[in-house]
Design a protein around this motif. Sequence first.
Motif: not given
Length: 555
Positions: A447, A449-450, A453, A459-464
């Motif tokens: 994942p 990190t902030q 991202t 900023e509002e979703r999780t990226i891999t």
Amino acid sequence: MPITDEQLVDVAVKRGLITAETVMALRLKARRDRIGLLDAVTSYGRFPVSTLYRALADLRGLQFMNLNEMPDSSEFHRRLPPAIFQFIDVLPVHEEGPIVVVATADPDDQATLDAICRILGRPIQVCLADPEALNQAAGRLLSVLSGRNGLSVSARPLAVADPVALLDRIFKEAFLHRASDIHFEPQAVGLQIRIRVDGALQRFQTLPTGDGSGVVSRIKVLAGLDIAEQRAPQDGGFTYHLPGVANQEIDIRIATCPTRWGERATLRLLGISTSDLTLEAIGMSTRHVTQFEKIIKQPHGLILLTGPTGGGKTTTLYAALREINRSEINIMTVEDPIEYVIPGISQIHVDGERMTFASTLRALLRHDPDVLMVGEIRDAETADVALKAAMTGHLVFSSLHTHSACGAITRLADLECERYLIGSTLIGVIAQRLVRRLCPLCKKPRPATQEETSLFGAEERTITLYKPEGCANCVGSGFRGRIGLFETLWINKKLGEIISKGGTEAELAESAADSLTSLFTDGKDKVLSGLTSLEEVLTVVLPDHERSTAQKEKD
């Protein structure tokens, strides 16, 4: 019982390095060509034997030890009992608390391992190592420890005395490692050899001074250099035939210069095959390929590739030429040196004295060319001839040393080219960098990190993202091969007018809109696709907001 070639080939199949069907075909070919099956497999897969030992270590749950990275000696080695060096296939590497880590090429030789344990009087941890690397590491160690603890350098063979056979082996290993350069560097302890793989130098071998001098002399003989001259730089080139299944001819450029400890030689291994020279293979996205193919099929204009030395500009130029190479088009190139040979194209090598880029380019204009490729625009005269050739109905490709696509306009202006001429002839600029490609067999998702991202504006979703892990396929580095990052600037009528009126790089970038795709944008796409890591991209490219701020301050 030592590990056999058949066992290593079987491991290659089990770990997915090569298919069983391919091994069957190579077995027949090896018999016909009278070479060993292991040589046939490694040449076909283009990986060194150490890759198979690493795969075997993974299969058996052992740690693989890269002994090329081992220091020549340490306080630990000086404290070892002399009897430990009588064993050919086992070498103590370092200690971890009460445990001694030993490298061996034969982990099944329990009798030897038990003897090592008794001599040391301590428990041991067994690691697997490539026997050739183990022998070289032992040779370096014994050279340093010679005369201490009653050791004799003759306890092991240190190097192959025959410079011809030794150089043949170095070239073979460089090919198997996919190296682009070989560095022969004289040091106080001997000749250190390093190879550049995927843009990074790695230690390969250290030869005793006598053998090292013989190898450098052999290289100079092959290149037709003066072997008696060791106080002045020289350069040349030669073609080396790589026998066996590979059956390749490698064009090699050599440069020598004197150093404190002797004569240094640097070899550049030029392109071996043009089969992979496609726009997709070098890393262009589908969108970039579509736009670039449209540009390179224009009847006239100037197309520039920019970036630092070693950024892959020439490779992209060749890929573009292969894309448009047809029997009805006359393509001619001016290069120094010719890195790839492409059938159907007239390629001219300039020597910088009797034949310069500018003079040769003028001469080629009398040969009815449709497309011209100039290896590099280095001076005002070459730039002027290239621009005027593009204006008079020719499609001209060339490279230029700038950091960005917009910077190419400033560079041409610095070379005293008229702005109106640049604006009316330039149709496309590509700035590029090379980053290492993640190994597809061992890359691991993680994942973001902030902070990471935020770089992606998500900023509002999780990226891999993906990170390197290391396996036999990538020789433990986590990377295999390189991929290009591309910044594209397609010149339309509006941008041509801005260039003609003397617009700055920042003004040009702001007005380009969809005509400009930044390096970082392309890098982010490749990171999200799992082709490379974010760390790799950030080593060669600044994020867009930081780059924009720096450019405005510069303007």
